[in-house]
Design a protein around this motif. Structure first.
Motif, PDB file in Angstrom:
ATOM      1  N   THR A 283       0.828  -1.200   0.000  1.00 43.71           N
ATOM      2  CA  THR A 283       0.000   0.000   0.000  1.00 43.71           C
ATOM      3  C   THR A 283       0.866   1.255   0.000  1.00 43.71           C
ATOM      4  O   THR A 283       2.056   1.231   0.327  1.00 43.71           O
ATOM      5  CB  THR A 283      -0.949   0.019   1.225  1.00 43.71           C
ATOM      6  OG1 THR A 283      -1.898   1.075   1.081  1.00 43.71           O
ATOM      7  CG2 THR A 283      -0.176   0.197   2.517  1.00 43.71           C
ATOM      8  N   GLY A 284       0.261   2.361  -0.400  1.00 44.93           N
ATOM      9  CA  GLY A 284       0.895   3.669  -0.406  1.00 44.93           C
ATOM     10  C   GLY A 284      -0.201   4.701  -0.598  1.00 44.93           C
ATOM     11  O   GLY A 284      -1.359   4.352  -0.859  1.00 44.93           O
ATOM     12  N   VAL A 285       0.139   5.976  -0.485  1.00 45.31           N
ATOM     13  CA  VAL A 285      -0.847   7.052  -0.559  1.00 45.31           C
ATOM     14  C   VAL A 285      -0.618   7.874  -1.818  1.00 45.31           C
ATOM     15  O   VAL A 285       0.508   8.241  -2.145  1.00 45.31           O
ATOM     16  CB  VAL A 285      -0.769   7.961   0.688  1.00 45.31           C
ATOM     17  CG1 VAL A 285      -1.691   9.166   0.537  1.00 45.31           C
ATOM     18  CG2 VAL A 285      -1.137   7.179   1.938  1.00 45.31           C
ATOM     19  N   GLY A 286      -1.715   8.170  -2.521  1.00 50.25           N
ATOM     20  CA  GLY A 286      -1.638   8.996  -3.723  1.00 50.25           C
ATOM     21  C   GLY A 286      -3.016   9.361  -4.213  1.00 50.25           C
ATOM     22  O   GLY A 286      -4.027   9.081  -3.554  1.00 50.25           O
ATOM     23  N   VAL A 287      -3.095   9.989  -5.397  1.00 49.68           N
ATOM     24  CA  VAL A 287      -4.393  10.400  -5.945  1.00 49.68           C
ATOM     25  C   VAL A 287      -5.045   9.234  -6.677  1.00 49.68           C
ATOM     26  O   VAL A 287      -4.369   8.355  -7.222  1.00 49.68           O
ATOM     27  CB  VAL A 287      -4.260  11.623  -6.881  1.00 49.68           C
ATOM     28  CG1 VAL A 287      -3.725  12.824  -6.107  1.00 49.68           C
ATOM     29  CG2 VAL A 287      -3.379  11.329  -8.073  1.00 49.68           C
ATOM     30  N   GLU A 288      -6.359   9.237  -6.694  1.00 54.71           N
ATOM     31  CA  GLU A 288      -7.137   8.104  -7.198  1.00 54.71           C
ATOM     32  C   GLU A 288      -6.806   7.759  -8.651  1.00 54.71           C
ATOM     33  O   GLU A 288      -6.779   6.581  -9.026  1.00 54.71           O
ATOM     34  CB  GLU A 288      -8.628   8.395  -7.054  1.00 54.71           C
ATOM     35  CG  GLU A 288      -9.514   7.248  -7.476  1.00 54.71           C
ATOM     36  CD  GLU A 288     -10.993   7.520  -7.255  1.00 54.71           C
ATOM     37  OE1 GLU A 288     -11.819   6.678  -7.667  1.00 54.71           O
ATOM     38  OE2 GLU A 288     -11.340   8.582  -6.670  1.00 54.71           O
ATOM     39  N   THR A 289      -6.559   8.753  -9.491  1.00 59.72           N
ATOM     40  CA  THR A 289      -6.302   8.504 -10.907  1.00 59.72           C
ATOM     41  C   THR A 289      -5.173   7.513 -11.106  1.00 59.72           C
ATOM     42  O   THR A 289      -5.256   6.608 -11.950  1.00 59.72           O
ATOM     43  CB  THR A 289      -5.966   9.815 -11.639  1.00 59.72           C
ATOM     44  OG1 THR A 289      -6.997  10.765 -11.393  1.00 59.72           O
ATOM     45  CG2 THR A 289      -5.837   9.591 -13.131  1.00 59.72           C
ATOM     46  N   ALA A 290      -4.087   7.669 -10.350  1.00 64.66           N
ATOM     47  CA  ALA A 290      -2.930   6.780 -10.499  1.00 64.66           C
ATOM     48  C   ALA A 290      -3.292   5.348 -10.142  1.00 64.66           C
ATOM     49  O   ALA A 290      -2.877   4.400 -10.816  1.00 64.66           O
ATOM     50  CB  ALA A 290      -1.779   7.276  -9.632  1.00 64.66           C
ATOM     51  N   ALA A 291      -4.072   5.169  -9.091  1.00 62.96           N
ATOM     52  CA  ALA A 291      -4.492   3.818  -8.705  1.00 62.96           C
ATOM     53  C   ALA A 291      -5.298   3.156  -9.811  1.00 62.96           C
ATOM     54  O   ALA A 291      -5.061   1.990 -10.162  1.00 62.96           O
ATOM     55  CB  ALA A 291      -5.312   3.881  -7.412  1.00 62.96           C
ATOM     56  N   ARG A 292      -6.237   3.882 -10.374  1.00 60.23           N
ATOM     57  CA  ARG A 292      -7.091   3.309 -11.423  1.00 60.23           C
ATOM     58  C   ARG A 292      -6.280   2.947 -12.657  1.00 60.23           C
ATOM     59  O   ARG A 292      -6.557   1.935 -13.317  1.00 60.23           O
ATOM     60  CB  ARG A 292      -8.197   4.297 -11.793  1.00 60.23           C
ATOM     61  CG  ARG A 292      -9.096   4.720 -10.629  1.00 60.23           C
ATOM     62  CD  ARG A 292      -9.732   3.543  -9.921  1.00 60.23           C
ATOM     63  NE  ARG A 292     -10.614   3.980  -8.845  1.00 60.23           N
ATOM     64  CZ  ARG A 292     -11.073   3.191  -7.895  1.00 60.23           C
ATOM     65  NH1 ARG A 292     -10.719   1.904  -7.868  1.00 60.23           N
ATOM     66  NH2 ARG A 292     -11.869   3.654  -6.945  1.00 60.23           N
TER      67      ARG A 292
END
Length: 358
Positions: A283-292
Motif C-alpha cells: 500500500t501507499g498514498v496517492g491520488v485516485e487517478t494513479a491507482a485506477r
C-alpha cells in the motif's frame, strides 16, 4: 510564445550481452511485451505496434536467446501470456518511467525555453513550479502550442519558496479539506502573504490508500500501516503528501517506527502505483487517478484542493490571461473532469487567500 518544435526526453533500457560490441536497445521489445500483455495475443500486439507477425516473433526470439529464457507462455485456452521473467521486466520498465518522467519532462521544458528565447519571435512565457499531477501535466500539454509554460517539478514548499524569490510565476500546492487543512496551511504560511498573492483554483482531487485489486491484505485505513504484514511505500522527504501521512499517522496513534517502509521514497503518484502493482509493496498514498490506471483498488482518505499561487501584479499579463483562458476552456475542463477522483467545478477560479481559507 508559439513553439515551432517540441522537445521531449524518454528513458531507454539497453542490454549488453557477452561478445556484443554495442548495447542493444530494449524499447521495441518492451513495447511489444506491453501490447501482448494488454491484448492477450501476438496478432493484436502486432496491430498495436505496427509490426508484421514475422518481425514480432523475430524480436521475441532474439531477446529470448540473449536472456536465455522464455518471454511468452502460450496456452490454447488462455491465449498468450508473459512469462514471469517478462512480467518482471515489463514492471521494471513501468516503475522507471513513472519515477523518471517528471524529471525528464522538467529538463525538456527547461531546454525548450532556453532555445525558444534565442528565436527572433520569442514572446512572453510563464514559469510554473509545482508537484507532479495529472491536471498539471495536462495543462502543460495544452499550453505547448500557445503561451510558453516553463515547468519545474518541485514540492509545494520548494515551489512557494521559488515564488517568493521571484524564480517562478506560478507555484502549485495542495491543501486537504477538513481537519488537516490548518496544520498544512501553517506549514505554508511563511510564503503565502495575503496582500501579495492571489490563488488560481486548479481542481479538487481524491487522495487515499492504494491496494492490490481485491485488497488481499484487508487494508482499510491508516491504522493498518502498523501491521507487521503490511509493506508501505512512502513519498519523498519534503513532499506535502509525506507530511500529510505523518499527520494521519499521528491522529491514528501510530508511530512511524512501526510502519514497514516509512523511510522509502517515490517521487510521483504513478511511481507509488507502479511500486504496488509490481508487488514491491502492499500500500501507499496517492491520488485516485494513479491507482485506477494501474488496476489498483482505492481507499479514500481526504479530498484535496490544488491551487496555483501567483503575484497580484502578474494577473493582467498576456501569458497569464492565456493560461486562464485555457484552464477555463471546454477542452481542458473536459479532460480533467474525466480523470478518476477529480472535480473541476471551480477550475480557473481566482480567489484571495481569505476567500479560499475563510
Amino acid at each position: 510564445m508559439t513553439y515551432k518544435f517540441q522537445i521531449g526526453l524518454r528513458p531507454q533500457w539497453t542490454l549488453a550481452s557477452e561478445g556484443d560490441a554495442d548495447p542493444v536497445p530494449l524499447q521495441d521489445m518492451l513495447a511489444l511485451l506491453a501490447a501482448i500483455d494488454a491484448s492477450g495475443n501476438i496478432a493484436g500486439a502486432c496491430r498495436a505496434c505496427g509490426l508484421s507477425y514475422r518481425h514480432a516473433w523475430g524480436v521475441l526470439r532474439r531477446f529470448e536467446g540473449i536472456f536465455g529464457t522464455a518471454l511468452l507462455i502460450t496456452n490454447r485456452r488462455q491465449g498468450t501470456q508473459l512469462s514471469p521473467f517478462a512480467q518482471r521486466l515489463l514492471w521494471a520498465n513501468r516503475r522507471i518511467e513513472a519515477r523518471l518522467m517528471p524529471t525528464l519532462e522538467s529538463m525538456a521544458s527547461e531546454l525548450q525555453e532556453e532555445l525558444a528565447r534565442l528565436l527572433p519571435e520569442s514572446g512572453p512565457h510563464l514559469r510554473l513550479h509545482a508537484s507532479h499531477g495529472f491536471a498539471v501535466e495536462s495543462l502543460m500539454q495544452r499550453m505547448g502550442g500557445g503561451a510558453g509554460l516553463e515547468l519545474r517539478y518541485r514540492t509545494a514548499i520548494e515551489a512557494l519558496a521559488s515564488l517568493e524569490r521571484g524564480e517562478c510565476d506560478l507555484a502549485g500546492f495542495q491543501v486537504p479539506l477538513g481537519e488537516f487543512e490548518e496544520p498544512i496551511m501553517a506549514r505554508y504560511a511563511q510564503w503565502l502573504h495575503a496582500d501579495d498573492y492571489l490563488l488560481i483554483h486548479l481542481a479538487v482531487r481524491n487522495t487515499g490508500l492504494f491496494v492490490v485489486a481485491g485488497n488481499p491484505k484487508h487494508i482499510h485505513g491508516i491504522a493498518d500501516l502498523a501491521r507487521g504484514d503490511v509493506r508501505f511505500v512512502n513519498r519523498q522527504i519534503g513532499s506535502s503528501t509525506r507530511y500529510l501521512i505523518g499527520l494521519m499517522l499521528q491522529r491514528a496513534n501510530v508511530s512511524i517506527g512501526d510502519v514497514q517502509g516509512y523511510e522509502s521514497n517515490e517521487f510521483t503518484h504513478m511511481a507509488i502505483a507502479a511500486h504496488i502493482a509490481s508487488g514491491m509493496a502492499d500500500t501507499g498514498v496517492g491520488v485516485e487517478t494513479a491507482a485506477r490506471r494501474f488496476g489498483l483498488d482505492f481507499i479514500p482518505l481526504v479530498r484535496e484542493r490544488y491551487f496555483f499561487a501567483i503575484r497580484r501584479s502578474a494577473l493582467e499579463t498576456p501569458a497569464m490571461r492565456e493560461l486562464l483562458a485555457i484552464m477555463r476552456g471546454p477542452d481542458y475542463l473536459g479532460y480533467v473532469g474525466q480523470l478518476a477522483g477529480y472535480d473541476t467545478r471551480d477550475t480557473g477560479r481566482l480567489q484571495t487567500l481569505d476567500e479560499a481559507f475563510s
